[in-house]
Design a protein around this motif. Structure first.
Motif, PDB file in Angstrom:
ATOM      1  N   LEU A   1       9.869  13.632   5.224  1.00  0.00           N
ATOM      2  CA  LEU A   1       8.938  13.094   6.226  1.00  0.00           C
ATOM      3  C   LEU A   1       8.381  11.739   5.789  1.00  0.00           C
ATOM      4  CD1 LEU A   1       7.003  16.354   7.185  1.00  0.00           C
ATOM      5  CD2 LEU A   1       8.612  15.068   8.605  1.00  0.00           C
ATOM      6  N   PHE A   2       8.076  11.618   4.508  1.00  0.00           N
ATOM      7  CA  PHE A   2       7.540  10.378   3.964  1.00  0.00           C
ATOM      8  C   PHE A   2       8.531   9.226   4.143  1.00  0.00           C
ATOM      9  CE2 PHE A   2       6.614   7.618   0.230  1.00  0.00           C
ATOM     10  CZ  PHE A   2       5.332   7.236   0.594  1.00  0.00           C
ATOM     11  N   VAL A   3       9.795   9.459   3.811  1.00  0.00           N
ATOM     12  CA  VAL A   3      10.817   8.420   3.958  1.00  0.00           C
ATOM     13  C   VAL A   3      11.039   8.111   5.434  1.00  0.00           C
ATOM     14  CG1 VAL A   3      13.271   7.890   3.594  1.00  0.00           C
ATOM     15  CG2 VAL A   3      11.923   8.912   1.753  1.00  0.00           C
ATOM     16  N   PHE A   4      11.040   9.132   6.286  1.00  0.00           N
ATOM     17  CA  PHE A   4      11.198   8.908   7.727  1.00  0.00           C
ATOM     18  C   PHE A   4      10.102   7.993   8.253  1.00  0.00           C
ATOM     19  CE2 PHE A   4      10.055   9.888  12.093  1.00  0.00           C
ATOM     20  CZ  PHE A   4      11.281   9.739  12.746  1.00  0.00           C
TER      21      PHE A   4
ATOM     22  N   THR B   1       3.823  -8.458   4.061  1.00  0.00           N
ATOM     23  CA  THR B   1       3.870  -7.926   2.701  1.00  0.00           C
ATOM     24  C   THR B   1       3.973  -6.404   2.718  1.00  0.00           C
ATOM     25  OG1 THR B   1       2.589  -9.806   1.899  1.00  0.00           O
ATOM     26  CG2 THR B   1       2.660  -7.852   0.488  1.00  0.00           C
ATOM     27  N   ILE B   2       3.174  -5.755   3.544  1.00  0.00           N
ATOM     28  CA  ILE B   2       3.236  -4.292   3.646  1.00  0.00           C
ATOM     29  C   ILE B   2       4.608  -3.859   4.150  1.00  0.00           C
ATOM     30  CG2 ILE B   2       2.311  -2.279   4.861  1.00  0.00           C
ATOM     31  CD1 ILE B   2      -0.432  -3.718   4.792  1.00  0.00           C
ATOM     32  N   ARG B   3       5.129  -4.591   5.120  1.00  0.00           N
ATOM     33  CA  ARG B   3       6.464  -4.267   5.649  1.00  0.00           C
ATOM     34  C   ARG B   3       7.517  -4.378   4.558  1.00  0.00           C
ATOM     35  NH1 ARG B   3      10.582  -7.470   8.158  1.00  0.00           N
ATOM     36  NH2 ARG B   3      11.983  -6.098   9.292  1.00  0.00           N
ATOM     37  N   MET B   4       7.451  -5.407   3.745  1.00  0.00           N
ATOM     38  CA  MET B   4       8.442  -5.579   2.685  1.00  0.00           C
ATOM     39  C   MET B   4       8.315  -4.493   1.614  1.00  0.00           C
ATOM     40  SD  MET B   4      10.324  -7.794   3.861  1.00  0.00           S
ATOM     41  CE  MET B   4      11.483  -7.721   2.522  1.00  0.00           C
ATOM     42  N   VAL B   5       7.094  -4.063   1.310  1.00  0.00           N
ATOM     43  CA  VAL B   5       6.904  -2.954   0.372  1.00  0.00           C
ATOM     44  C   VAL B   5       7.585  -1.707   0.922  1.00  0.00           C
ATOM     45  CG1 VAL B   5       5.183  -1.376  -0.593  1.00  0.00           C
ATOM     46  CG2 VAL B   5       4.813  -3.847  -0.716  1.00  0.00           C
ATOM     47  N   LEU B   6       7.395  -1.433   2.214  1.00  0.00           N
ATOM     48  CA  LEU B   6       8.032  -0.266   2.832  1.00  0.00           C
ATOM     49  C   LEU B   6       9.553  -0.394   2.828  1.00  0.00           C
ATOM     50  CD1 LEU B   6       5.671   0.413   5.877  1.00  0.00           C
ATOM     51  CD2 LEU B   6       5.784   1.651   3.711  1.00  0.00           C
ATOM     52  N   VAL B   7      10.065  -1.602   3.105  1.00  0.00           N
ATOM     53  CA  VAL B   7      11.513  -1.824   3.101  1.00  0.00           C
ATOM     54  C   VAL B   7      12.094  -1.495   1.732  1.00  0.00           C
ATOM     55  CG1 VAL B   7      13.280  -3.640   3.123  1.00  0.00           C
ATOM     56  CG2 VAL B   7      11.603  -3.521   4.957  1.00  0.00           C
ATOM     57  N   TYR B   8      11.454  -1.978   0.683  1.00  0.00           N
ATOM     58  CA  TYR B   8      11.983  -1.729  -0.662  1.00  0.00           C
ATOM     59  C   TYR B   8      11.832  -0.262  -1.066  1.00  0.00           C
ATOM     60  CZ  TYR B   8      13.032  -6.586  -1.568  1.00  0.00           C
ATOM     61  OH  TYR B   8      13.575  -7.834  -1.522  1.00  0.00           O
ATOM     62  N   PHE B   9      10.748   0.380  -0.661  1.00  0.00           N
ATOM     63  CA  PHE B   9      10.596   1.802  -0.964  1.00  0.00           C
ATOM     64  C   PHE B   9      11.681   2.627  -0.272  1.00  0.00           C
ATOM     65  CE2 PHE B   9       5.856   2.312  -2.287  1.00  0.00           C
ATOM     66  CZ  PHE B   9       6.184   1.870  -3.554  1.00  0.00           C
ATOM     67  N   VAL B  10      11.980   2.317   0.985  1.00  0.00           N
ATOM     68  CA  VAL B  10      13.043   3.036   1.693  1.00  0.00           C
ATOM     69  C   VAL B  10      14.377   2.791   0.999  1.00  0.00           C
ATOM     70  CG1 VAL B  10      14.339   3.202   3.864  1.00  0.00           C
ATOM     71  CG2 VAL B  10      11.848   3.098   3.909  1.00  0.00           C
ATOM     72  N   MET B  11      14.634   1.543   0.606  1.00  0.00           N
ATOM     73  CA  MET B  11      15.880   1.228  -0.080  1.00  0.00           C
ATOM     74  C   MET B  11      16.004   2.017  -1.385  1.00  0.00           C
ATOM     75  SD  MET B  11      17.076  -2.189  -2.065  1.00  0.00           S
ATOM     76  CE  MET B  11      15.739  -1.859  -3.185  1.00  0.00           C
ATOM     77  N   LEU B  12      14.922   2.064  -2.154  1.00  0.00           N
ATOM     78  CA  LEU B  12      14.957   2.805  -3.412  1.00  0.00           C
ATOM     79  C   LEU B  12      15.123   4.305  -3.188  1.00  0.00           C
ATOM     80  CD1 LEU B  12      12.219   0.901  -5.406  1.00  0.00           C
ATOM     81  CD2 LEU B  12      14.676   0.910  -5.858  1.00  0.00           C
TER      82      LEU B  12
ATOM     83  N   ALA C   1      16.160   8.312   6.705  1.00  0.00           N
ATOM     84  CA  ALA C   1      15.914   6.867   6.695  1.00  0.00           C
ATOM     85  C   ALA C   1      16.567   6.216   7.913  1.00  0.00           C
ATOM     86  CB  ALA C   1      16.427   6.240   5.404  1.00  0.00           C
ATOM     87  N   ILE C   2      17.809   6.606   8.199  1.00  0.00           N
ATOM     88  CA  ILE C   2      18.509   6.071   9.376  1.00  0.00           C
ATOM     89  C   ILE C   2      17.802   6.495  10.665  1.00  0.00           C
ATOM     90  CG2 ILE C   2      20.681   6.159  10.679  1.00  0.00           C
ATOM     91  CD1 ILE C   2      20.780   4.491   8.090  1.00  0.00           C
ATOM     92  N   LEU C   3      17.394   7.765  10.745  1.00  0.00           N
ATOM     93  CA  LEU C   3      16.690   8.245  11.939  1.00  0.00           C
ATOM     94  C   LEU C   3      15.350   7.530  12.121  1.00  0.00           C
ATOM     95  CD1 LEU C   3      17.390  12.090  11.785  1.00  0.00           C
ATOM     96  CD2 LEU C   3      18.392  10.402  13.343  1.00  0.00           C
ATOM     97  N   GLY C   4      14.638   7.296  11.033  1.00  0.00           N
ATOM     98  CA  GLY C   4      13.359   6.590  11.116  1.00  0.00           C
ATOM     99  C   GLY C   4      13.540   5.166  11.613  1.00  0.00           C
ATOM    100  N   HIS C   5      14.544   4.469  11.049  1.00  0.00           N
ATOM    101  CA  HIS C   5      14.822   3.109  11.521  1.00  0.00           C
ATOM    102  C   HIS C   5      15.256   3.129  12.988  1.00  0.00           C
ATOM    103  CE1 HIS C   5      14.350   0.638   7.975  1.00  0.00           C
ATOM    104  NE2 HIS C   5      15.058   1.478   7.250  1.00  0.00           N
ATOM    105  N   GLY C   6      16.106   4.065  13.340  1.00  0.00           N
ATOM    106  CA  GLY C   6      16.601   4.133  14.716  1.00  0.00           C
ATOM    107  C   GLY C   6      15.505   4.426  15.721  1.00  0.00           C
ATOM    108  N   LEU C   7      14.688   5.423  15.448  1.00  0.00           N
ATOM    109  CA  LEU C   7      13.607   5.764  16.379  1.00  0.00           C
ATOM    110  C   LEU C   7      12.574   4.634  16.446  1.00  0.00           C
ATOM    111  CD1 LEU C   7      12.465   7.869  18.305  1.00  0.00           C
ATOM    112  CD2 LEU C   7      11.200   8.827  16.375  1.00  0.00           C
ATOM    113  N   GLY C   8      12.286   4.034  15.316  1.00  0.00           N
ATOM    114  CA  GLY C   8      11.359   2.897  15.312  1.00  0.00           C
ATOM    115  C   GLY C   8      11.882   1.743  16.145  1.00  0.00           C
ATOM    116  N   TYR C   9      13.179   1.481  16.045  1.00  0.00           N
ATOM    117  CA  TYR C   9      13.795   0.414  16.832  1.00  0.00           C
ATOM    118  C   TYR C   9      13.702   0.717  18.323  1.00  0.00           C
ATOM    119  CZ  TYR C   9      17.264  -2.886  18.545  1.00  0.00           C
ATOM    120  OH  TYR C   9      17.898  -3.887  19.241  1.00  0.00           O
TER     121      TYR C   9
END
Length: 143
Positions: free
Chosen positions: A48-51, A86-97, A110-118
């Motif tokens: 849920l956190f990654v989503f 800055t907050i967005r970039m922190v989230l981007v790197y956390f998802v990547m890691l 991660a893919i579902l979170g990006h997709g639904l957000g889009y």
């Protein structure tokens, strides 16, 4: 007379092996050592956190368009934009890691979170565009 430390003197530096292929299962380390610690409940929480991190990345991609600023964009607006970025970039790197854990469940959420957000971002943009076109005094041609 040997100056090299012996194996018995060296502390255990690395005691885990990082998996380098996708795999299923709750036996994963995501972002922090000991999390989710092979615990099903914590694994679900980490999913849920990654989503929501991935979802937040896409929502924050709208930047200041999503946040209605009443004052003119000047120094305050630039600072606010910088903080959002800055907050967005922190989230981007956390998802990547997190995805680099090679856990398929983490990858999927991660893919579902990006997709639904889009989808949410695009729906909001289309709704905003629709209200600006219907809000204008444009007349429809009659047939």
């Amino acid at each position: 007379m040997d100056d090299m430390p012996h194996h018995d003197d060296m502390p255990m530096v690395m005691n885990m092996v990082m998996k380098m292929n996708f795999y299923w299962g709750k036996d994963v380390t995501i972002l922090f050592k000991g999390w989710p610690d092979n615990n099903l409940g914590m694994y679900i929480l980490s999913l849920l956190f990654v989503f929501f991190m991935a979802f937040g990345v896409e929502i924050m991609s709208m930047g200041l368009k999503m946040i209605e600023i009443k004052r003119p964009i000047a120094v305050g607006g630039l600072i606010q934009a910088g903080i959002i970025y800055t907050i967005r970039m922190v989230l981007v790197y956390f998802v990547m890691l997190a995805v680099m854990s090679f856990n398929i469940g983490i990858f999927i959420v991660a893919i579902l979170g990006h997709g639904l957000g889009y989808v949410v971002v695009k729906f909001r943009e289309l709704a905003a565009a629709d209200t600006t076109t219907t809000g204008s005094n444009a007349t429809d041609p009659k047939v």
